[in-house]
Design an enzyme around this catalytic site. Sequence first.
Site, PDB file in Angstrom:
ATOM      1  N   HIS A 144       0.835  -1.205   0.000  1.00 30.02           N
ATOM      2  CA  HIS A 144       0.000   0.000   0.000  1.00 30.02           C
ATOM      3  C   HIS A 144       0.870   1.256   0.000  1.00 30.02           C
ATOM      4  O   HIS A 144       0.629   2.196  -0.768  1.00 30.02           O
ATOM      5  CB  HIS A 144      -0.907  -0.036   1.233  1.00 30.02           C
ATOM      6  CG  HIS A 144      -1.707   1.211   1.452  1.00 30.02           C
ATOM      7  ND1 HIS A 144      -3.026   1.338   1.085  1.00 30.02           N
ATOM      8  CD2 HIS A 144      -1.361   2.395   2.036  1.00 30.02           C
ATOM      9  CE1 HIS A 144      -3.457   2.537   1.419  1.00 30.02           C
ATOM     10  NE2 HIS A 144      -2.463   3.206   2.004  1.00 30.02           N
ATOM     11  N   GLU A 145       1.885   1.277   0.847  1.00 36.70           N
ATOM     12  CA  GLU A 145       2.746   2.455   0.937  1.00 36.70           C
ATOM     13  C   GLU A 145       3.616   2.617  -0.308  1.00 36.70           C
ATOM     14  O   GLU A 145       3.816   3.742  -0.790  1.00 36.70           O
ATOM     15  CB  GLU A 145       3.619   2.372   2.190  1.00 36.70           C
ATOM     16  CG  GLU A 145       2.838   2.316   3.497  1.00 36.70           C
ATOM     17  CD  GLU A 145       1.847   3.450   3.663  1.00 36.70           C
ATOM     18  OE1 GLU A 145       2.076   4.533   3.089  1.00 36.70           O
ATOM     19  OE2 GLU A 145       0.842   3.262   4.366  1.00 36.70           O
ATOM     20  N   HIS A 148       1.565   4.240  -2.879  1.00 31.29           N
ATOM     21  CA  HIS A 148       1.499   5.695  -2.709  1.00 31.29           C
ATOM     22  C   HIS A 148       2.683   6.364  -3.412  1.00 31.29           C
ATOM     23  O   HIS A 148       2.519   7.372  -4.106  1.00 31.29           O
ATOM     24  CB  HIS A 148       1.542   6.059  -1.217  1.00 31.29           C
ATOM     25  CG  HIS A 148       0.197   6.131  -0.564  1.00 31.29           C
ATOM     26  ND1 HIS A 148      -0.853   6.859  -1.083  1.00 31.29           N
ATOM     27  CD2 HIS A 148      -0.268   5.575   0.594  1.00 31.29           C
ATOM     28  CE1 HIS A 148      -1.906   6.749  -0.281  1.00 31.29           C
ATOM     29  NE2 HIS A 148      -1.574   5.972   0.734  1.00 31.29           N
ATOM     30  N   GLU A 221      -6.416   6.945  -1.114  1.00 29.43           N
ATOM     31  CA  GLU A 221      -6.328   5.750  -0.284  1.00 29.43           C
ATOM     32  C   GLU A 221      -6.957   4.552  -0.981  1.00 29.43           C
ATOM     33  O   GLU A 221      -6.428   3.438  -0.925  1.00 29.43           O
ATOM     34  CB  GLU A 221      -7.000   5.991   1.070  1.00 29.43           C
ATOM     35  CG  GLU A 221      -6.225   6.898   1.996  1.00 29.43           C
ATOM     36  CD  GLU A 221      -4.822   6.389   2.280  1.00 29.43           C
ATOM     37  OE1 GLU A 221      -4.655   5.184   2.553  1.00 29.43           O
ATOM     38  OE2 GLU A 221      -3.891   7.208   2.224  1.00 29.43           O
TER      39      GLU A 221
END
Length: 299
Positions: A144-145, A148, A221
């Site tokens: 997930h990071e 980003h 997100e």
Amino acid sequence: MFKRIALFLATNLAVMVLLGVVLSVLQGVFGVTLGNNGTLLLFAAMFGFGGSLISLAVSKWMAKRATGMQLITQPRNEAETWLYNTVRRQAEAAGIKIPEVGIYDAPEINAFATGPSRNNSLVAVSTGLLRAMNRDEAEAVLAHEVSHVANGDMVTMALIQGVLNTFVIFMARIVGRIIDSWLTGNREGGGIAYYAIVFVLDMVFGVLASIIAMWFSRWREFRADAGGANLAGREKMIAALQKLASTYGQSTLPSQVRAFGISGSVGGGFKRLFMSHPPLAERIQALRDAPASSATVRT
């Protein structure tokens, strides 16, 4: 929750007020004329984008100092080796340079990414995450990071904030002139009343700008969750978000990087407008509803 909203709004409004004071000093003390709308827009853009771009440029340095994290340069144990190698593998799959990897001391399950560009970034996880999550769940959080970073979210957020800051500074003074002119009967204004009006407008427009910025933060997100599912697997990403629910809404992250953490605030109704993260149930449902081929980490 209300304390977090108040802190967030206070931070943004303080920036707007400071910029307003600087512009007022330039006008009143140094004689810089901002009566022309083109000149005013130029100054608004300089100050509006200046603060956002400076914050972006020093984001990694600020995150390191604020969290007191330990960077993994030479892994000291098996857990750090796994953490570093996982981020490296995911970064290669996403087509970006491997971020710096760090661990910071915090009780809650959380992680964040920051940095001035896709190839100059930082990914950090909390000690609480390492204690509470199994390897599959932690892998999904890292994905997930990394997503980003690969999506360029830090840069995009800074540019959006710059545009919003410019809008607030510019429109507060345009509308302030109109109101001041109406109150003074079209006589030459620019006195204390004008600056008081602009001060109030800075705050009002600042709140509206914050709502727009938080809407984009929630949208990204969902996109990072999809990217995490693409890199680590949908079921791992869902399991990670479900585990996150055990400490959801808790965050000891500094305000500078809180919007980039995987864990956000909880709330509904009016409070939702100022949330940087969507509710976990919505994020999980979005992953379940999305076709497998729709997940992507590239812009």
